[in-house]
Design a protein around this motif. Structure first.
Motif, PDB file in Angstrom:
ATOM      1  N   ARG A   1       0.713  -1.533  -0.099  1.00 50.20           N
ATOM      2  CA  ARG A   1      -0.327   0.061  -0.026  1.00 50.20           C
ATOM      3  C   ARG A   1       0.635   1.107   0.047  1.00 50.20           C
ATOM      4  NH1 ARG A   1      -5.470   1.129   2.226  1.00 50.20           N
ATOM      5  NH2 ARG A   1      -6.082   3.404   2.668  1.00 50.20           N
TER       6      ARG A   1
ATOM      7  N   LEU B   1       4.614   1.151   2.218  1.00 50.53           N
ATOM      8  CA  LEU B   1       5.131   1.545   1.969  1.00 50.53           C
ATOM      9  C   LEU B   1       5.499   3.241   2.774  1.00 50.53           C
ATOM     10  CD1 LEU B   1       7.042  -0.359   0.954  1.00 50.53           C
ATOM     11  CD2 LEU B   1       4.440  -0.870   0.181  1.00 50.53           C
TER      12      LEU B   1
ATOM     13  N   PRO C   1      -0.922  12.676 -12.064  1.00 47.56           N
ATOM     14  CA  PRO C   1      -2.162  12.754 -11.141  1.00 47.56           C
ATOM     15  C   PRO C   1      -2.832  13.218 -10.689  1.00 47.56           C
ATOM     16  CG  PRO C   1      -0.844  10.356 -10.156  1.00 47.56           C
ATOM     17  CD  PRO C   1      -0.183  11.638 -10.928  1.00 47.56           C
TER      18      PRO C   1
ATOM     19  N   THR D   1       1.489   7.708  -3.843  1.00 49.79           N
ATOM     20  CA  THR D   1       2.777   7.806  -3.622  1.00 49.79           C
ATOM     21  C   THR D   1       3.797   7.121  -5.160  1.00 49.79           C
ATOM     22  OG1 THR D   1       2.723   5.402  -3.571  1.00 49.79           O
ATOM     23  CG2 THR D   1       3.318   6.735  -1.793  1.00 49.79           C
TER      24      THR D   1
ATOM     25  N   GLY E   1       5.490   4.909  -5.547  1.00 51.92           N
ATOM     26  CA  GLY E   1       5.069   2.766  -5.476  1.00 51.92           C
ATOM     27  C   GLY E   1       3.762   2.971  -6.290  1.00 51.92           C
TER      28      GLY E   1
ATOM     29  N   ASN F   1       2.193   4.460  -8.190  1.00 48.41           N
ATOM     30  CA  ASN F   1       2.473   5.135  -9.163  1.00 48.41           C
ATOM     31  C   ASN F   1       2.451   4.528 -10.476  1.00 48.41           C
ATOM     32  OD1 ASN F   1       2.981   8.554  -8.559  1.00 48.41           O
ATOM     33  ND2 ASN F   1       1.020   7.538  -8.613  1.00 48.41           N
TER      34      ASN F   1
ATOM     35  N   ALA G   1       2.763   0.687 -10.127  1.00 48.94           N
ATOM     36  CA  ALA G   1       1.631  -0.223  -9.532  1.00 48.94           C
ATOM     37  C   ALA G   1       0.546   0.071 -10.897  1.00 48.94           C
ATOM     38  CB  ALA G   1       0.965  -0.960  -8.726  1.00 48.94           C
TER      39      ALA G   1
ATOM     40  N   GLU H   1      -0.484  -4.059 -11.206  1.00 48.92           N
ATOM     41  CA  GLU H   1      -1.233  -3.494  -9.824  1.00 48.92           C
ATOM     42  C   GLU H   1      -0.621  -4.002  -9.141  1.00 48.92           C
ATOM     43  OE1 GLU H   1      -4.944  -3.918 -11.198  1.00 48.92           O
ATOM     44  OE2 GLU H   1      -4.196  -3.239 -12.725  1.00 48.92           O
TER      45      GLU H   1
ATOM     46  N   VAL I   1       7.632  -5.894  -4.878  1.00 51.27           N
ATOM     47  CA  VAL I   1       7.456  -4.896  -4.378  1.00 51.27           C
ATOM     48  C   VAL I   1       8.457  -3.910  -4.874  1.00 51.27           C
ATOM     49  CG1 VAL I   1       6.866  -3.638  -2.079  1.00 51.27           C
ATOM     50  CG2 VAL I   1       5.579  -5.962  -2.207  1.00 51.27           C
TER      51      VAL I   1
HETATM   52  C1  LIG Z   1      -9.284  12.286  -6.158  1.00 52.12           C
HETATM   53  C2  LIG Z   1      -8.444  10.669  -7.129  1.00 52.12           C
HETATM   54  C3  LIG Z   1      -8.330  11.963  -9.040  1.00 52.12           C
HETATM   55  C4  LIG Z   1      -7.590  10.471  -9.051  1.00 52.12           C
HETATM   56  N1  LIG Z   1      -6.303  10.804 -10.320  1.00 52.12           N
HETATM   57  C5  LIG Z   1      -6.607  10.041 -10.681  1.00 52.12           C
HETATM   58  C6  LIG Z   1      -5.059  10.428 -12.132  1.00 52.12           C
HETATM   59  O1  LIG Z   1      -5.509  11.594 -12.465  1.00 52.12           O
HETATM   60  N2  LIG Z   1      -4.492  10.184 -12.582  1.00 52.12           N
HETATM   61  C7  LIG Z   1      -4.155   8.402 -12.411  1.00 52.12           C
HETATM   62  O2  LIG Z   1      -3.303   7.252 -12.883  1.00 52.12           O
HETATM   63  N3  LIG Z   1      -5.094   7.935 -11.518  1.00 52.12           N
HETATM   64  C8  LIG Z   1      -5.571   8.221 -10.178  1.00 52.12           C
HETATM   65  N4  LIG Z   1      -6.511   8.554  -9.409  1.00 52.12           N
HETATM   66  C9  LIG Z   1      -6.039   6.922  -9.155  1.00 52.12           C
HETATM   67  C10 LIG Z   1      -4.783   6.997  -7.986  1.00 52.12           C
HETATM   68  O3  LIG Z   1      -4.261   7.620  -6.933  1.00 52.12           O
HETATM   69  C11 LIG Z   1      -3.644   6.356  -8.733  1.00 52.12           C
HETATM   70  O4  LIG Z   1      -4.278   4.919  -9.229  1.00 52.12           O
HETATM   71  C12 LIG Z   1      -2.454   6.074  -8.095  1.00 52.12           C
HETATM   72  O5  LIG Z   1      -1.457   5.892  -9.029  1.00 52.12           O
HETATM   73  C13 LIG Z   1      -2.140   4.801  -7.127  1.00 52.12           C
HETATM   74  O6  LIG Z   1      -0.926   5.812  -5.689  1.00 52.12           O
HETATM   75  P1  LIG Z   1      -0.876   5.223  -3.858  1.00 52.12           P
HETATM   76  O7  LIG Z   1       0.252   5.491  -3.766  1.00 52.12           O
HETATM   77  O8  LIG Z   1      -2.624   5.654  -3.612  1.00 52.12           O
HETATM   78  O9  LIG Z   1      -1.504   3.744  -4.658  1.00 52.12           O
HETATM   79  P2  LIG Z   1      -2.319   2.752  -3.699  1.00 52.12           P
HETATM   80  O10 LIG Z   1      -3.775   3.030  -3.720  1.00 52.12           O
HETATM   81  O11 LIG Z   1      -1.888   2.898  -1.937  1.00 52.12           O
HETATM   82  O12 LIG Z   1      -1.952   0.764  -4.690  1.00 52.12           O
HETATM   83  C14 LIG Z   1      -1.829   0.839  -5.372  1.00 52.12           C
HETATM   84  C15 LIG Z   1      -2.185  -0.321  -6.205  1.00 52.12           C
HETATM   85  O13 LIG Z   1       0.254  -0.429  -6.071  1.00 52.12           O
HETATM   86  C16 LIG Z   1       0.447  -1.081  -5.404  1.00 52.12           C
HETATM   87  N5  LIG Z   1       1.375  -0.821  -4.410  1.00 52.12           N
HETATM   88  C17 LIG Z   1       1.624  -0.054  -4.026  1.00 52.12           C
HETATM   89  N6  LIG Z   1       2.755   0.732  -3.922  1.00 52.12           N
HETATM   90  C18 LIG Z   1       3.721  -0.140  -4.200  1.00 52.12           C
HETATM   91  C19 LIG Z   1       4.880  -0.417  -4.165  1.00 52.12           C
HETATM   92  N7  LIG Z   1       6.012  -0.080  -3.267  1.00 52.12           N
HETATM   93  N8  LIG Z   1       5.025  -1.944  -5.318  1.00 52.12           N
HETATM   94  C20 LIG Z   1       4.764  -2.753  -5.501  1.00 52.12           C
HETATM   95  N9  LIG Z   1       3.149  -2.147  -5.803  1.00 52.12           N
HETATM   96  C21 LIG Z   1       2.776  -1.233  -4.668  1.00 52.12           C
HETATM   97  C22 LIG Z   1      -0.657  -1.921  -4.186  1.00 52.12           C
HETATM   98  O14 LIG Z   1      -0.485  -2.813  -3.603  1.00 52.12           O
HETATM   99  C23 LIG Z   1      -2.098  -1.362  -4.998  1.00 52.12           C
HETATM  100  O15 LIG Z   1      -2.523  -2.303  -5.597  1.00 52.12           O
HETATM  101  C24 LIG Z   1      -7.021   9.228  -8.708  1.00 52.12           C
HETATM  102  C25 LIG Z   1      -7.196   8.402  -7.378  1.00 52.12           C
HETATM  103  C26 LIG Z   1      -8.359   9.329  -6.830  1.00 52.12           C
HETATM  104  C27 LIG Z   1      -8.746   9.196  -5.257  1.00 52.12           C
END
Ligand SMILES: Cc1cc2nc3c(=O)[nH]c(=O)nc-3n(C[C@H](O)[C@H](O)[C@H](O)COP(=O)(O)OP(=O)(O)OC[C@H]3O[C@@H](n4cnc5c(N)ncnc54)[C@H](O)[C@@H]3O)c2cc1C
Lengths: 351, 496
Positions: free
Chosen positions: B83, B104, B146, B153, B155, B157, B159, B211, B216
């Motif tokens: 996460r 992470l 995004p 994060t 990571g 992004n 994924a 995904e 990791v």
């Molecule tokens: C309001 C809003 C707007 C958004 N706009 C966009 C946008 O414009 N463009 C876009 O692409 N997305 C968008 N998103 C979706 C989301 O923000 C992206 O998918 C983002 O990349 C997820 O990053 P996170 O750090 O929150 O990951 P998380 O939600 O914590 O995890 C996402 C996935 O990545 C995996 N993961 C996390 N860290 C690691 C790691 N270090 N190694 C391996 N796997 C890992 C997790 O297991 C999970 O499967 C939006 C979301 C919201 C809520």
């Protein structure tokens, strides 16, 4: 004349038979780049006649072509609509095909400014080492459904699948182009390049024999201004075509092996590469040094060395990674070509 | 390809006491959450309709601790969900009740900004926006942006292969990551990529957008870009959605590659207007937001060209923004569109299909028809230049049966995208949410290949088990989406 569907079925059948027998196949486009990489072995599987455009909608800036299509044919078709392949692709003597270009995974001087071939790939159809036809990716710019297997094909030397079709992103053709040449040392060249990047419409920058060659492309008015700012002498577009196709004299001559050193662009110019490309990130080096020495030098610069061609066809293209990572590569290879029949030994002696 | 399909997500047995002992020892004193009260915040990600309480949350501070946690989980066969910021919109970070969450978030150091080579070396928990903020001192920026960039994060992004407003010109995450260090589920560290993002086999390309199924990520080297000299943003107002969509297609066809090209329909504008106080001209049915950048000369030429096309496409009002403050205001409505739309109804469901850009007019019209048929309002605010749609279906989860209808409408929209040569996910990922859509997009043989690739990295399916790739058995009707005959599209999914 068989139909394209039959041709695909034939490829599947040929690969399936080879899979059952465990006999290797050499995937051949036009055969114009057979001298790159390790020695090809196996029964030729020729794709040159599997050619032509599958889909091209100019308003979309995306083209789908069959693997045996010559790069030059694709360029001509899209140029008619003022478009160009987003990545500049090297070719050998003869009608080098797009399938071969994907297998080798090389991108010409435009890479730092317009992206690599890998960047331009949107989707592909491949025949796996068991003879299955699979489709990955698509024809749209963004697609995260499923693993990105089409990009995985780039640079794999055909060892992960027989590429049948590929979809590529296109760019608008620059209105005008120009080349400027400046006599200077590399440090000066590098700092001037840094100053221009993002400010001037660069489409290529290479350095050899004490000269920096800068290619510009874009709107006519902007090119005029950029040429004025850069100054120097007027150069030739051919320099960049020759570099793209690796036939620039400065690259060196046999029996030296030709290497690419992929390094952080600011890394010192040591070893003294014959040609510096990609604003410093890619250096061509013709040398008779043993592979181990070249890999060690590249590693010292924080980078990697790739062996393109040379008299000894037994050397691996890349240095072996850590054993556990090598094993991971082996497992991925085994998924797509379990009996190692596709371009066996072309990229690595292991498979 | 040898893969024996398993039943969807079989639950693992409860881990033994030794597992907990080892885990405690491997992590800092405050690095393991097990109390129900502490786990609440980790029960879901940005797709809040799915919730599950994990056994525990591990919060390592170093990559060595990440490796140790993975080795312990591997030894005891405990599933792991990595996460980052928890902003995934597809349930990517949704925990499993029989596994742990590996956060992470504390690996959040910017290890190096290298202005000479225009790269940044980052731990995975660094927030997306923090990279551009740190690079700004050198006149550089990290291009993928995004809308969630304050919270998501690097990571996450990687994924999800995240995109953003500026991806049309500057590429997605896959185009801007040069190298990663990544643990496979057995706790072995691999280095993939290099200064030019190349390698013997391009496993880096496979990992980006995987995904979190393959490994990791504990470190990434990303490409930075010089900030453009000149930037101009433009807001064009249209009297119909059709005209606005047509204008987007026309801009693309003219060969202009704007840094961003976004579209908002009436519902989205109303919501954004109410939320930010931004005024759109009366009679506006849709707006197109565009940004061009580059050197002064090119930017001026592109801007003039863009403006002329939008005018010719019947934009009835044009507003331009040149200073960074003006641009911030102009983009404010777009950037806040999701939370703004969130105020229009108790719940919304965000779709993420991508289509060829020439099909925009037709697909948007068909979405409007579907919306009317289902009686569910749909707001559109999306990356039009990439053809990446984000229809937001407004609903109220408290009304019995409404969520099922929403998912059905969502399925119909995705089918529409596929019928036009598109894909079921442009940037949010498949996660737990679009598993059935995968059955429609890929053949059983392709799904088997995906599972086999997964197994090459993670043979015991410990990482994000059950997500992103449906088992071929799940796709009972190959090539068809499970929305016919009143069947609930996600009925097979475990509900916690
Ligand atoms: C309001 C809003 C707007 C958004 N706009 C966009 C946008 O414009 N463009 C876009 O692409 N997305 C968008 N998103 C979706 C989301 O923000 C992206 O998918 C983002 O990349 C997820 O990053 P996170 O750090 O929150 O990951 P998380 O939600 O914590 O995890 C996402 C996935 O990545 C995996 N993961 C996390 N860290 C690691 C790691 N270090 N190694 C391996 N796997 C890992 C997790 O297991 C999970 O499967 C939006 C979301 C919201 C809520």
């Amino acid at each position: 004349m068989t139909s394209h569907t039959e041709a695909v079925e034939q490829v599947c059948a040929t690969v399936q038979t080879a899979y059952e027998r465990g006999t290797p196949l050499e995937i051949v486009g036009s055969g114009s780049r057979r001298h790159w990489g390790r020695e090809p072995i196996g029964e030729p599987l020729v794709l040159a006649s599997y050619r032509g455009i599958v889909a091209y909608e100019p308003s979309e800036y995306v083209i789908t072509v069959r693997a045996g299509t010559p790069i030059a044919d694709i360029e001509a078709a899209v140029a008619a609509h003022g478009q160009t392949l987003a990545a500049e692709l090297p070719r050998g003597a003869g009608p080098s095909t797009i399938g071969g270009a994907v297998a080798l995974g090389l991108t010409g001087p435009s890479r730092p400014y317009a992206g690599s071939l890998r960047d331009a790939i949107l989707g592909a159809r491949i025949v796996t080492g068991t003879g299955q036809l699979l489709r990955f990716g698509g024809q749209v710019l963004k697609n995260v459904a499923g693993f990105d297997v089409s990009r995985l094909m780039v640079g794999a030397y055909g060892t992960l699948g027989v590429l049948m079709e590929v979809s590529l992103r296109l760019h608008p053709q620059p209105e005008e182009s120009a080349v400027c040449v400046l006599a200077c040392d590399w440090a000066t060249a590098r700092s001037r390049l840094l100053g221009w990047t993002g400010r001037l419409p660069l489409t290529g920058a290479c350095y050899y024999e004490g000269r920096l060659h800068v290619r510009l492309g874009g709107r006519a008015a902007a090119i005029g201004r950029a040429v004025q700012e850069i100054g120097g002498e007027t150069g030739s577009a051919d320099t960049f075509f020759a570099l793209r196709d690796l036939r620039l004299d400065a690259l060196g001559v046999p029996p030296a092996a030709l290497w690419r050193l992929l390094v952080p662009p600011a890394a010192p110019l040591d070893p003294p590469a014959s040609v510096v490309d990609w604003g410093g990130a890619q250096r061509f080096w013709a040398t008779q040094e043993p592979a181990g020495v070249v890999h060690a030098l590249a590693a010292r610069l924080g980078g990697q060395a790739v062996r393109l061609a040379g008299a000894d066809r037994q050397e691996d293209v890349w240095a072996a990674p850590a054993p556990a990572t090598m094993a991971l590569y082996g497992r991925v290879k085994a998924v797509l070509d379990p009996r190692h029949i596709l371009n066996r030994g072309r990229l690595s002696a292991r498979w | 390809m040898q893969y024996t399909p398993m039943k969807d997500s079989p639950a693992s047995p409860t881990p033994p006491a030794a597992f907990w002992r080892e885990l405690r020892k491997a992590l800092p004193a405050d690095g393991l959450l097990v109390k129900p009260g502490d786990l609440g915040a980790y029960e879901c990600d940005g797709l809040t309709v799915y919730k599950a309480r994990p056994l525990a949350v591990a919060l390592p501070r170093t990559r060595e601790q990440v490796g140790a946690v993975l080795r312990i989980c591997n030894r005891h066969a405990v599933p792991v969900v990595a996460r980052g910021g928890g902003t995934s919109l597809s349930g990517g970070a949704l925990p499993r009740t029989d596994g742990i969450v590996l956060s992470l978030a504390r690996l959040n150091r910017i290890l190096a900004i290298d202005p000479e080579n225009q790269t940044a070396r980052l731990e995975p928990g660094v927030r997306n926006l923090a990279v551009s903020e740190a690079a700004a001192a050198y006149g550089l920026f990290y291009a993928p942006d995004p809308s969630s960039q304050i919270a998501c994060t690097i990571g996450g992004n990687i994924a999800e292969n995240a995109g953003g407003v500026h991806c049309l010109k500057y590429g997605l995450t896959v185009h801007n990551v040069l190298a990663v260090k990544m643990f496979t589920s057995d706790g072995v560290l691999h280095e993939l990529g290099g200064p030019t993002a190349e390698g013997p086999l391009d496993l880096l390309a496979l990992v980006v957008g995987s995904e979190g199924l393959l490994g990791v990520v504990v470190e990434a080297t990303v490409q930075l870009k010089p900030k453009p000299q000149a930037v101009v943003a433009l807001l064009a107002a249209f009297r119909s959605l059709e005209q606005a969509a047509g204008a987007v297609s026309a801009v693309i066809a003219a060969g202009i590659v704007p840094a961003g090209l976004e579209l908002m329909d009436r519902l989205a504008i109303q919501a954004a207007g109410a939320y930010t106080g931004q005024h759109y001209p009366p009679g506006t049915e849709a707006v197109v937001l565009a940004e061009v950048d580059g050197d002064d000369g090119t930017c001026a030429l592109e801007y003039a060209h863009l403006r002329a096309i939008l005018k010719a496409q019947k934009a009835f009002a044009l507003d331009e923004a040149r200073t960074s403050e003006e641009r911030r205001l102009l983009w404010a409505g777009r950037k806040s569109a999701f939370p703004a739309v969130g105020r229009l109804a108790p719940d919304y469901y965000c779709m993420d299909g991508t289509i060829p850009r020439r099909a925009l007019v037709e697909v948007l019209a068909q979405i409007a028809v579907l919306s009317a048929q289902y009686g569910l309002p749909v707001a559109n605010v999306f990356h039009a230049g990439d053809g990446n749609l984000h229809p937001l279906i407004l609903y109220d989860a408290r009304r019995p049966g409404e969520l099922a209808r929403v998912e059905q409408l969502g399925g119909d929209i995705l089918k529409l995208c596929l019928a036009h040569g598109g894909t079921i996910s442009g940037e949010h990922g498949v996660g737990v949410e679009k598993l059935d859509g995968m059955c429609a997009q890929f053949t059983p043989a392709e799904l088997v290949a995906f599972h086999a690739l997964k197994a090459a990295f993670d043979p015991y399916e410990l990482l994000n088990r059950g997500k992103a790739i449906p088992t071929p058995a799940r796709c009972v009707e190959p090539g068809g989406m499970h929305v016919h005959g009143g069947r609930v599209p996600f009925g097979h999914l475990e509900r916690y």
